[in-house]
Design a protein around this motif. Structure first.
Motif, short mmCIF file in Angstrom:
data_model
loop_
_atom_site.label_atom_id
_atom_site.label_comp_id
_atom_site.label_asym_id
_atom_site.label_seq_id
_atom_site.Cartn_x
_atom_site.Cartn_y
_atom_site.Cartn_z
N ILE A 9 18.73 -25.44 24.13
CA ILE A 9 17.56 -25.67 23.29
C ILE A 9 17.98 -25.76 21.82
CG2 ILE A 9 15.34 -24.76 22.51
CD1 ILE A 9 15.14 -23.28 25.21
N LEU A 10 17.61 -26.86 21.18
CA LEU A 10 17.92 -27.07 19.77
C LEU A 10 16.77 -26.66 18.86
CD1 LEU A 10 19.57 -30.60 19.98
CD2 LEU A 10 20.70 -28.37 19.99
N SER A 11 15.53 -26.89 19.33
CA SER A 11 14.35 -26.54 18.54
C SER A 11 13.16 -26.41 19.48
CB SER A 11 14.06 -27.58 17.47
OG SER A 11 13.73 -28.83 18.05
N THR A 12 12.12 -25.72 19.02
CA THR A 12 10.91 -25.56 19.81
C THR A 12 9.68 -25.89 18.95
OG1 THR A 12 10.60 -23.22 19.28
CG2 THR A 12 11.94 -23.73 21.22
N ALA A 13 8.59 -26.23 19.64
CA ALA A 13 7.32 -26.51 18.96
C ALA A 13 6.19 -26.18 19.90
CB ALA A 13 7.25 -27.99 18.56
N GLY A 14 5.02 -25.86 19.35
CA GLY A 14 3.85 -25.59 20.16
C GLY A 14 3.82 -24.18 20.70
N VAL A 42 15.62 -20.94 20.72
CA VAL A 42 16.66 -21.84 20.22
C VAL A 42 18.02 -21.21 20.50
CG1 VAL A 42 17.65 -22.87 18.14
CG2 VAL A 42 15.17 -22.85 18.46
N GLY A 43 18.94 -22.02 21.04
CA GLY A 43 20.28 -21.56 21.38
C GLY A 43 20.44 -21.18 22.83
N ASP A 44 19.33 -20.90 23.52
CA ASP A 44 19.38 -20.54 24.94
C ASP A 44 19.63 -21.79 25.79
OD1 ASP A 44 18.81 -17.90 24.35
OD2 ASP A 44 16.67 -18.07 24.85
N TYR A 45 20.17 -21.55 26.97
CA TYR A 45 20.35 -22.62 27.95
C TYR A 45 19.25 -22.54 29.00
CZ TYR A 45 24.92 -23.86 26.15
OH TYR A 45 25.94 -24.30 25.35
N VAL A 46 18.74 -23.70 29.38
CA VAL A 46 17.71 -23.80 30.41
C VAL A 46 18.11 -24.86 31.42
CG1 VAL A 46 15.78 -22.98 28.99
CG2 VAL A 46 16.38 -25.41 28.95
N VAL A 47 17.58 -24.72 32.63
CA VAL A 47 17.78 -25.72 33.67
C VAL A 47 16.55 -26.62 33.65
CG1 VAL A 47 18.02 -26.10 36.15
CG2 VAL A 47 19.15 -24.16 35.08
N VAL A 48 16.78 -27.93 33.53
CA VAL A 48 15.68 -28.88 33.37
C VAL A 48 15.62 -29.81 34.58
CG1 VAL A 48 14.75 -30.74 31.93
CG2 VAL A 48 15.87 -28.77 30.87
N HIS A 49 14.41 -29.98 35.09
CA HIS A 49 14.15 -30.91 36.20
C HIS A 49 12.91 -31.73 35.86
CE1 HIS A 49 13.91 -32.53 40.21
NE2 HIS A 49 12.69 -32.04 40.35
N VAL A 50 13.03 -33.03 35.88
CA VAL A 50 11.97 -34.00 35.58
C VAL A 50 11.15 -33.62 34.35
CG1 VAL A 50 11.81 -35.00 37.87
CG2 VAL A 50 10.35 -33.05 37.31
N LEU A 57 19.30 -19.86 31.80
CA LEU A 57 20.65 -19.48 32.21
C LEU A 57 21.30 -18.65 31.11
CD1 LEU A 57 22.14 -22.89 33.40
CD2 LEU A 57 21.54 -20.98 34.85
N ASP A 58 22.15 -17.70 31.51
CA ASP A 58 22.93 -17.04 30.47
C ASP A 58 24.11 -17.95 30.13
OD1 ASP A 58 25.22 -16.51 32.16
OD2 ASP A 58 24.31 -14.67 32.85
N LEU A 59 24.77 -17.66 29.04
CA LEU A 59 25.84 -18.51 28.54
C LEU A 59 26.93 -18.74 29.58
CD1 LEU A 59 27.10 -20.10 26.22
CD2 LEU A 59 28.09 -17.96 25.41
N HIS A 60 27.34 -17.70 30.29
CA HIS A 60 28.41 -17.84 31.29
C HIS A 60 27.99 -18.80 32.41
CE1 HIS A 60 31.77 -16.89 33.89
NE2 HIS A 60 30.91 -16.61 34.86
N GLU A 61 26.78 -18.64 32.94
CA GLU A 61 26.29 -19.53 33.99
C GLU A 61 26.22 -20.97 33.51
OE1 GLU A 61 23.15 -17.15 36.73
OE2 GLU A 61 22.58 -17.41 34.62
#
Length: 81
Positions: A9-14, A42-50, A57-61
């Motif tokens: 995630i680079l930025s968020t809104a809403g 911001v900075g966290d990793y997420v799993v994205v589908h459609v 996800l944590d950084l290691h995963e």
């Protein structure tokens, strides 16, 4: 077969169900819904589908998954030559 890709995630809104984020997938940036991961920042990793971030996800995963995807891509290139 479904495919979900990790991104950072680079930025968020809403807010709440209208919350979105700009997520980077190895340099390709897409706008995705963050409604299902309200704790993601911001900075966290997420799993994205459609277009929806479906889990965090944590950084290691994230690094491990991205490494596996990179290896698969290298294998495809080597097999096609």
């Amino acid at each position: 077969m479904c495919l979900a890709i990790p991104g950072q995630i680079l930025s968020t809104a809403g807010d709440d169900l209208d919350r979105t984020g700009r997520v980077s997938f190895g340099g390709v940036v897409k706008e995705v819904s963050l409604a299902y991961v309200p704790q993601a920042e911001v900075g966290d990793y997420v799993v994205v589908h459609v277009g929806f971030a479906i889990s965090q996800l944590d950084l290691h995963e994230a690094e491990q998954t991205l490494h596996y995807l990179e290896q698969m891509q290298m294998g495809e290139k080597a097999g096609g030559e």
